[in-house]
Design a protein around this motif. Sequence first.
Motif, mmCIF file in Angstrom:
data_model
loop_
_atom_site.group_PDB
_atom_site.id
_atom_site.type_symbol
_atom_site.label_atom_id
_atom_site.label_comp_id
_atom_site.label_asym_id
_atom_site.label_seq_id
_atom_site.Cartn_x
_atom_site.Cartn_y
_atom_site.Cartn_z
ATOM 1 N N PRO A 179 -10.195 -19.450 46.912
ATOM 2 C CA PRO A 179 -10.857 -20.723 47.233
ATOM 3 C C PRO A 179 -11.358 -21.477 46.013
ATOM 4 N N MET A 180 -11.366 -22.800 46.135
ATOM 5 C CA MET A 180 -12.001 -23.706 45.184
ATOM 6 C C MET A 180 -11.443 -23.601 43.762
ATOM 7 N N LEU A 181 -10.119 -23.462 43.644
ATOM 8 C CA LEU A 181 -9.508 -23.504 42.318
ATOM 9 C C LEU A 181 -9.379 -24.937 41.808
ATOM 10 N N LEU A 182 -9.175 -25.873 42.738
ATOM 11 C CA LEU A 182 -8.948 -27.264 42.349
ATOM 12 C C LEU A 182 -10.241 -28.060 42.209
ATOM 13 N N GLN A 183 -11.260 -27.683 42.956
ATOM 14 C CA GLN A 183 -12.489 -28.474 43.036
ATOM 15 C C GLN A 183 -13.146 -28.771 41.687
ATOM 16 N N PRO A 184 -13.221 -27.798 40.743
ATOM 17 C CA PRO A 184 -13.874 -28.105 39.453
ATOM 18 C C PRO A 184 -13.198 -29.235 38.684
ATOM 19 N N PHE A 185 -11.858 -29.336 38.774
ATOM 20 C CA PHE A 185 -11.143 -30.385 38.050
ATOM 21 C C PHE A 185 -11.338 -31.748 38.715
ATOM 22 N N VAL A 186 -11.395 -31.734 40.046
ATOM 23 C CA VAL A 186 -11.661 -32.973 40.777
ATOM 24 C C VAL A 186 -13.078 -33.459 40.473
ATOM 25 N N GLU A 187 -14.016 -32.517 40.462
ATOM 26 C CA GLU A 187 -15.405 -32.861 40.159
ATOM 27 C C GLU A 187 -15.531 -33.436 38.750
ATOM 28 N N ASN A 188 -14.828 -32.833 37.796
ATOM 29 C CA ASN A 188 -14.896 -33.317 36.424
ATOM 30 C C ASN A 188 -14.323 -34.729 36.300
ATOM 31 N N ILE A 219 -3.349 -31.688 39.312
ATOM 32 C CA ILE A 219 -4.459 -32.606 39.557
ATOM 33 C C ILE A 219 -4.364 -33.680 38.482
ATOM 34 N N ILE A 220 -4.070 -34.896 38.887
ATOM 35 C CA ILE A 220 -3.852 -35.996 37.949
ATOM 36 C C ILE A 220 -4.878 -37.098 38.220
ATOM 37 N N ASP A 221 -5.525 -37.568 37.173
ATOM 38 C CA ASP A 221 -6.450 -38.699 37.328
ATOM 39 C C ASP A 221 -6.152 -39.753 36.279
ATOM 40 N N ASN A 222 -6.684 -40.945 36.481
ATOM 41 C CA ASN A 222 -6.484 -42.054 35.539
ATOM 42 C C ASN A 222 -7.778 -42.416 34.831
ATOM 43 N N GLY A 223 -8.596 -41.399 34.573
ATOM 44 C CA GLY A 223 -9.881 -41.620 33.917
ATOM 45 C C GLY A 223 -9.779 -41.711 32.404
ATOM 46 N N LYS A 224 -10.832 -41.265 31.732
ATOM 47 C CA LYS A 224 -10.926 -41.419 30.282
ATOM 48 C C LYS A 224 -10.168 -40.347 29.514
ATOM 49 N N PHE A 255 -1.102 -22.240 32.929
ATOM 50 C CA PHE A 255 -2.167 -23.242 33.000
ATOM 51 C C PHE A 255 -2.106 -24.197 31.816
ATOM 52 N N THR A 256 -2.116 -25.490 32.112
ATOM 53 C CA THR A 256 -2.189 -26.511 31.057
ATOM 54 C C THR A 256 -3.151 -27.611 31.493
ATOM 55 N N ILE A 257 -3.853 -28.167 30.530
ATOM 56 C CA ILE A 257 -4.694 -29.346 30.769
ATOM 57 C C ILE A 257 -4.520 -30.255 29.554
ATOM 58 N N GLN A 258 -4.110 -31.483 29.805
ATOM 59 C CA GLN A 258 -3.779 -32.373 28.684
ATOM 60 C C GLN A 258 -3.977 -33.833 29.069
ATOM 61 N N ASN A 259 -4.121 -34.651 28.054
ATOM 62 C CA ASN A 259 -4.202 -36.088 28.266
ATOM 63 C C ASN A 259 -2.804 -36.635 28.564
ATOM 64 N N ARG A 260 -2.725 -37.556 29.473
ATOM 65 C CA ARG A 260 -1.444 -38.159 29.822
ATOM 66 C C ARG A 260 -1.010 -39.115 28.699
ATOM 67 N N THR A 261 0.243 -39.065 28.361
ATOM 68 C CA THR A 261 0.745 -39.883 27.263
ATOM 69 C C THR A 261 1.181 -41.275 27.725
ATOM 70 N N ASP A 262 1.652 -41.361 28.976
ATOM 71 C CA ASP A 262 2.130 -42.659 29.453
ATOM 72 C C ASP A 262 1.016 -43.515 30.042
ATOM 73 N N PHE A 263 0.007 -42.853 30.632
ATOM 74 C CA PHE A 263 -1.132 -43.569 31.201
ATOM 75 C C PHE A 263 -2.414 -42.897 30.710
ATOM 76 N N SER A 264 -3.538 -43.586 30.953
ATOM 77 C CA SER A 264 -4.808 -42.948 30.642
ATOM 78 C C SER A 264 -5.092 -41.874 31.683
ATOM 79 N N GLY A 265 -5.923 -40.920 31.317
ATOM 80 C CA GLY A 265 -6.295 -39.894 32.281
ATOM 81 C C GLY A 265 -5.888 -38.494 31.851
ATOM 82 N N THR A 266 -6.063 -37.565 32.778
ATOM 83 C CA THR A 266 -5.849 -36.144 32.516
ATOM 84 C C THR A 266 -4.897 -35.566 33.556
#
Length: 278
Positions: A179-188, A219-224, A255-266
Amino acid sequence: QWNTTDKDEIISKAEQKAQIKYQDQVIQALEQKNYFQNLRIKQNRILIFSITIGFLLFLIALYLLYQRKKLKHQKKQIELEQKILRSQMNPHFIFNALTAIQNKVMENNPLHTATYISRFAKLIRQNFNFTQKEFVALEEDLDALKNYMATQQMRFENKFEYEFKIDEKLSPDFIKIPPMLLQPFVENAIEHGFKDISHKGKIEIIVNQENKERLQFKIIDNGKGFHPKSDEKLHALEIIKTRLKLNNVNDEATFTIQNRTDFSGTEVSFLLTLANLG
Protein backbone atom coordinates in the motif's frame (compact mmCIF):
# COMPACT_ATOMS: atom_id res chain seq x y z
CA GLN A 1 81.77 -86.62 -14.23
CA TRP A 2 81.80 -82.85 -14.21
CA ASN A 3 85.01 -81.04 -14.11
CA THR A 4 85.64 -78.05 -11.90
CA THR A 5 85.06 -75.55 -14.72
CA ASP A 6 81.61 -76.91 -15.44
CA LYS A 7 80.70 -76.80 -11.79
CA ASP A 8 81.83 -73.20 -11.44
CA GLU A 9 79.90 -72.22 -14.56
CA ILE A 10 76.72 -73.87 -13.29
CA ILE A 11 77.12 -72.21 -9.92
CA SER A 12 77.77 -68.86 -11.58
CA LYS A 13 74.67 -69.14 -13.73
CA ALA A 14 72.58 -70.16 -10.72
CA GLU A 15 73.89 -67.17 -8.76
CA GLN A 16 73.11 -64.87 -11.69
CA LYS A 17 69.57 -66.23 -11.94
CA ALA A 18 69.14 -65.86 -8.19
CA GLN A 19 70.48 -62.31 -8.35
CA ILE A 20 68.19 -61.42 -11.30
CA LYS A 21 65.22 -62.95 -9.47
CA TYR A 22 66.14 -60.99 -6.35
CA GLN A 23 66.46 -57.78 -8.33
CA ASP A 24 63.07 -58.44 -9.94
CA GLN A 25 61.58 -58.97 -6.49
CA VAL A 26 63.18 -55.75 -5.24
CA ILE A 27 61.91 -53.84 -8.28
CA GLN A 28 58.43 -55.33 -7.84
CA ALA A 29 58.48 -54.44 -4.15
CA LEU A 30 59.58 -50.88 -4.97
CA GLU A 31 56.89 -50.56 -7.62
CA GLN A 32 54.29 -51.84 -5.18
CA LYS A 33 55.57 -49.44 -2.53
CA ASN A 34 55.48 -46.58 -5.03
CA TYR A 35 51.95 -47.52 -6.04
CA PHE A 36 50.72 -47.43 -2.46
CA GLN A 37 52.56 -44.14 -1.86
CA ASN A 38 50.87 -42.59 -4.91
CA LEU A 39 47.54 -44.00 -3.78
CA ARG A 40 48.06 -42.53 -0.31
CA ILE A 41 48.99 -39.15 -1.86
CA LYS A 42 45.82 -39.21 -3.99
CA GLN A 43 43.73 -40.14 -0.97
CA ASN A 44 45.31 -37.31 1.03
CA ARG A 45 44.65 -34.87 -1.81
CA ILE A 46 41.03 -36.00 -2.04
CA LEU A 47 40.70 -35.67 1.73
CA ILE A 48 42.24 -32.17 1.74
CA PHE A 49 40.06 -31.15 -1.21
CA SER A 50 36.94 -32.51 0.50
CA ILE A 51 37.81 -30.72 3.75
CA THR A 52 38.48 -27.47 1.84
CA ILE A 53 35.19 -27.72 -0.09
CA GLY A 54 33.33 -28.58 3.09
CA PHE A 55 34.88 -25.60 4.88
CA LEU A 56 34.01 -23.27 1.98
CA LEU A 57 30.43 -24.57 1.92
CA PHE A 58 30.27 -24.03 5.67
CA LEU A 59 31.48 -20.43 5.25
CA ILE A 60 28.97 -19.85 2.43
CA ALA A 61 26.17 -21.28 4.59
CA LEU A 62 27.20 -18.99 7.46
CA TYR A 63 27.27 -15.98 5.11
CA LEU A 64 23.84 -16.79 3.65
CA LEU A 65 22.45 -17.32 7.15
CA TYR A 66 23.91 -13.98 8.22
CA GLN A 67 22.48 -12.22 5.16
CA ARG A 68 19.10 -13.85 5.74
CA LYS A 69 19.03 -12.72 9.36
CA LYS A 70 20.24 -9.25 8.33
CA LEU A 71 17.54 -8.97 5.65
CA LYS A 72 14.90 -10.28 8.06
CA HIS A 73 15.95 -7.71 10.65
CA GLN A 74 16.00 -4.96 8.01
CA LYS A 75 12.57 -6.04 6.80
CA LYS A 76 11.18 -5.79 10.33
CA GLN A 77 12.68 -2.32 10.70
CA ILE A 78 11.23 -1.15 7.38
CA GLU A 79 7.85 -2.69 8.13
CA LEU A 80 7.79 -0.86 11.45
CA GLU A 81 8.93 2.37 9.79
CA GLN A 82 6.38 2.18 6.99
CA LYS A 83 3.62 1.38 9.51
CA ILE A 84 4.58 4.55 11.34
CA LEU A 85 4.64 6.48 8.06
CA ARG A 86 1.25 5.11 7.01
CA SER A 87 -0.32 5.64 10.41
CA GLN A 88 0.84 9.25 10.58
CA MET A 89 -0.43 11.23 7.63
CA ASN A 90 1.50 14.38 6.97
CA PRO A 91 0.58 16.66 9.91
CA HIS A 92 0.75 19.67 7.61
CA PHE A 93 -1.79 18.08 5.30
CA ILE A 94 -4.18 17.30 8.16
CA PHE A 95 -3.82 20.80 9.61
CA ASN A 96 -4.28 22.45 6.20
CA ALA A 97 -7.26 20.22 5.36
CA LEU A 98 -8.98 21.12 8.63
CA THR A 99 -8.23 24.79 7.99
CA ALA A 100 -9.77 24.46 4.53
CA ILE A 101 -12.86 22.83 6.06
CA GLN A 102 -13.09 25.70 8.51
CA ASN A 103 -12.91 28.19 5.65
CA LYS A 104 -15.69 26.36 3.80
CA VAL A 105 -17.85 26.55 6.90
CA MET A 106 -17.17 30.28 7.12
CA GLU A 107 -18.18 30.64 3.45
CA ASN A 108 -21.58 29.24 4.43
CA ASN A 109 -21.47 26.57 1.72
CA PRO A 110 -22.96 23.50 3.48
CA LEU A 111 -22.92 21.19 0.44
CA HIS A 112 -19.30 21.90 -0.42
CA THR A 113 -18.30 21.63 3.24
CA ALA A 114 -20.12 18.31 3.70
CA THR A 115 -18.44 16.88 0.59
CA TYR A 116 -15.03 17.96 1.81
CA ILE A 117 -15.60 16.50 5.28
CA SER A 118 -16.86 13.23 3.81
CA ARG A 119 -13.82 12.86 1.56
CA PHE A 120 -11.43 13.78 4.35
CA ALA A 121 -13.04 11.30 6.78
CA LYS A 122 -12.87 8.52 4.17
CA LEU A 123 -9.21 9.31 3.52
CA ILE A 124 -8.34 9.06 7.22
CA ARG A 125 -10.23 5.76 7.46
CA GLN A 126 -8.43 4.35 4.40
CA ASN A 127 -5.07 5.41 5.80
CA PHE A 128 -5.67 3.67 9.13
CA ASN A 129 -6.94 0.58 7.31
CA PHE A 130 -3.73 0.34 5.28
CA THR A 131 -1.57 0.27 8.42
CA GLN A 132 -2.90 -3.22 9.18
CA LYS A 133 -2.13 -4.70 5.74
CA GLU A 134 1.05 -5.78 4.00
CA PHE A 135 -0.71 -5.96 0.62
CA VAL A 136 -3.88 -4.36 -0.72
CA ALA A 137 -5.76 -4.65 -3.99
CA LEU A 138 -4.51 -2.30 -6.69
CA GLU A 139 -8.05 -0.98 -7.05
CA GLU A 140 -8.18 -0.20 -3.32
CA ASP A 141 -4.84 1.61 -3.38
CA LEU A 142 -5.76 3.66 -6.46
CA ASP A 143 -9.12 4.56 -4.90
CA ALA A 144 -7.36 5.91 -1.80
CA LEU A 145 -4.98 7.85 -4.05
CA LYS A 146 -7.90 9.33 -6.03
CA ASN A 147 -9.59 10.33 -2.79
CA TYR A 148 -6.37 11.94 -1.55
CA MET A 149 -5.98 13.97 -4.76
CA ALA A 150 -9.68 14.94 -4.78
CA THR A 151 -9.33 16.16 -1.18
CA GLN A 152 -6.24 18.15 -2.08
CA GLN A 153 -7.98 19.45 -5.20
CA MET A 154 -10.79 20.87 -3.08
CA ARG A 155 -8.29 22.34 -0.67
CA PHE A 156 -6.35 24.11 -3.46
CA GLU A 157 -9.56 25.09 -5.26
CA ASN A 158 -8.84 23.12 -8.43
CA LYS A 159 -5.42 24.62 -9.06
CA PHE A 160 -4.35 21.26 -10.41
CA GLU A 161 -5.96 18.31 -12.18
CA TYR A 162 -5.18 14.61 -12.32
CA GLU A 163 -5.63 11.70 -14.69
CA PHE A 164 -5.36 7.94 -14.26
CA LYS A 165 -4.25 5.79 -17.21
CA ILE A 166 -4.70 2.13 -16.29
CA ASP A 167 -3.82 -0.65 -18.71
CA GLU A 168 -7.07 -2.18 -19.96
CA LYS A 169 -5.58 -5.67 -19.69
CA LEU A 170 -5.30 -5.31 -15.91
CA SER A 171 -7.77 -6.53 -13.31
CA PRO A 172 -7.13 -4.10 -10.42
CA ASP A 173 -9.47 -5.97 -8.06
CA PHE A 174 -7.31 -9.11 -8.18
CA ILE A 175 -3.80 -7.60 -8.21
CA LYS A 176 -2.11 -7.16 -4.83
CA ILE A 177 0.56 -4.52 -4.18
CA PRO A 178 2.19 -2.95 -1.09
CA PRO A 179 0.00 0.00 0.00
CA MET A 180 0.78 3.67 -0.55
CA LEU A 181 3.80 3.35 -2.83
CA LEU A 182 2.57 6.13 -5.11
CA GLN A 183 1.12 8.53 -2.52
CA PRO A 184 4.44 10.12 -1.37
CA PHE A 185 5.29 11.20 -4.95
CA VAL A 186 1.80 12.59 -5.53
CA GLU A 187 2.01 14.46 -2.23
CA ASN A 188 5.40 15.90 -3.15
CA ALA A 189 4.09 17.09 -6.53
CA ILE A 190 1.09 18.83 -4.93
CA GLU A 191 2.84 20.33 -1.90
CA HIS A 192 6.14 21.29 -3.55
CA GLY A 193 6.06 20.82 -7.32
CA PHE A 194 2.97 23.00 -7.83
CA LYS A 195 3.99 25.65 -5.32
CA ASP A 196 4.23 29.14 -6.86
CA ILE A 197 3.68 27.99 -10.46
CA SER A 198 1.73 30.21 -12.85
CA HIS A 199 0.19 27.42 -14.92
CA LYS A 200 -2.37 24.80 -13.88
CA GLY A 201 -0.81 21.72 -12.39
CA LYS A 202 -1.42 18.23 -13.68
CA ILE A 203 -0.58 14.76 -12.36
CA GLU A 204 -0.71 11.59 -14.46
CA ILE A 205 -0.80 8.16 -12.85
CA ILE A 206 0.11 5.47 -15.39
CA VAL A 207 -0.09 1.74 -14.66
CA ASN A 208 0.93 -0.70 -17.40
CA GLN A 209 1.32 -4.46 -17.58
CA GLU A 210 5.06 -5.00 -18.19
CA ASN A 211 4.61 -8.79 -18.28
CA LYS A 212 2.73 -11.46 -16.35
CA GLU A 213 4.88 -10.92 -13.29
CA ARG A 214 5.48 -7.16 -13.29
CA LEU A 215 3.64 -3.85 -13.40
CA GLN A 216 5.12 -0.54 -14.49
CA PHE A 217 4.15 2.56 -12.52
CA LYS A 218 4.72 6.15 -13.61
CA ILE A 219 3.86 9.36 -11.77
CA ILE A 220 4.29 12.40 -14.01
CA ASP A 221 3.67 16.02 -13.05
CA ASN A 222 4.20 19.39 -14.74
CA GLY A 223 5.49 21.19 -11.66
CA LYS A 224 8.84 22.78 -10.89
CA GLY A 225 10.83 19.59 -11.19
CA PHE A 226 12.86 17.44 -8.81
CA HIS A 227 15.32 19.46 -6.73
CA PRO A 228 16.07 17.60 -3.48
CA LYS A 229 17.50 19.85 -0.79
CA SER A 230 16.69 18.21 2.51
CA ASP A 231 17.77 14.93 4.07
CA GLU A 232 14.11 14.22 4.75
CA LYS A 233 13.30 13.88 1.03
CA LEU A 234 16.34 11.71 0.41
CA HIS A 235 15.37 9.55 3.40
CA ALA A 236 11.87 9.14 1.97
CA LEU A 237 13.37 8.03 -1.37
CA GLU A 238 15.57 5.48 0.39
CA ILE A 239 12.50 4.10 2.18
CA ILE A 240 10.70 3.70 -1.15
CA LYS A 241 13.75 1.97 -2.67
CA THR A 242 14.03 -0.34 0.31
CA ARG A 243 10.33 -1.18 0.10
CA LEU A 244 10.82 -2.09 -3.56
CA LYS A 245 13.86 -4.20 -2.68
CA LEU A 246 11.95 -6.03 0.04
CA ASN A 247 9.15 -6.71 -2.41
CA ASN A 248 11.69 -8.16 -4.89
CA VAL A 249 15.46 -7.75 -5.03
CA ASN A 250 15.30 -6.73 -8.71
CA ASP A 251 12.68 -3.98 -8.27
CA GLU A 252 14.96 -1.42 -6.63
CA ALA A 253 17.19 -1.11 -9.72
CA THR A 254 14.17 -0.14 -11.85
CA PHE A 255 13.41 2.97 -9.79
CA THR A 256 14.12 6.32 -11.45
CA ILE A 257 13.15 9.89 -10.61
CA GLN A 258 14.18 12.65 -12.99
CA ASN A 259 13.27 16.02 -14.41
CA ARG A 260 11.42 15.88 -17.70
CA THR A 261 13.47 17.15 -20.61
CA ASP A 262 10.64 18.00 -23.00
CA PHE A 263 8.33 19.65 -20.45
CA SER A 264 8.66 21.05 -16.96
CA GLY A 265 8.00 18.69 -14.10
CA THR A 266 9.09 15.35 -12.70
CA GLU A 267 8.72 11.75 -13.83
CA VAL A 268 8.91 8.86 -11.37
CA SER A 269 9.03 5.34 -12.76
CA PHE A 270 9.53 1.84 -11.35
CA LEU A 271 8.63 -1.79 -11.95
CA LEU A 272 6.87 -3.81 -9.28
CA THR A 273 7.00 -7.59 -9.17
CA LEU A 274 3.59 -8.95 -8.27
CA ALA A 275 3.40 -10.98 -5.08
CA ASN A 276 2.40 -14.62 -5.35
CA LEU A 277 -0.14 -14.75 -2.55
CA GLY A 278 -1.91 -17.87 -3.74
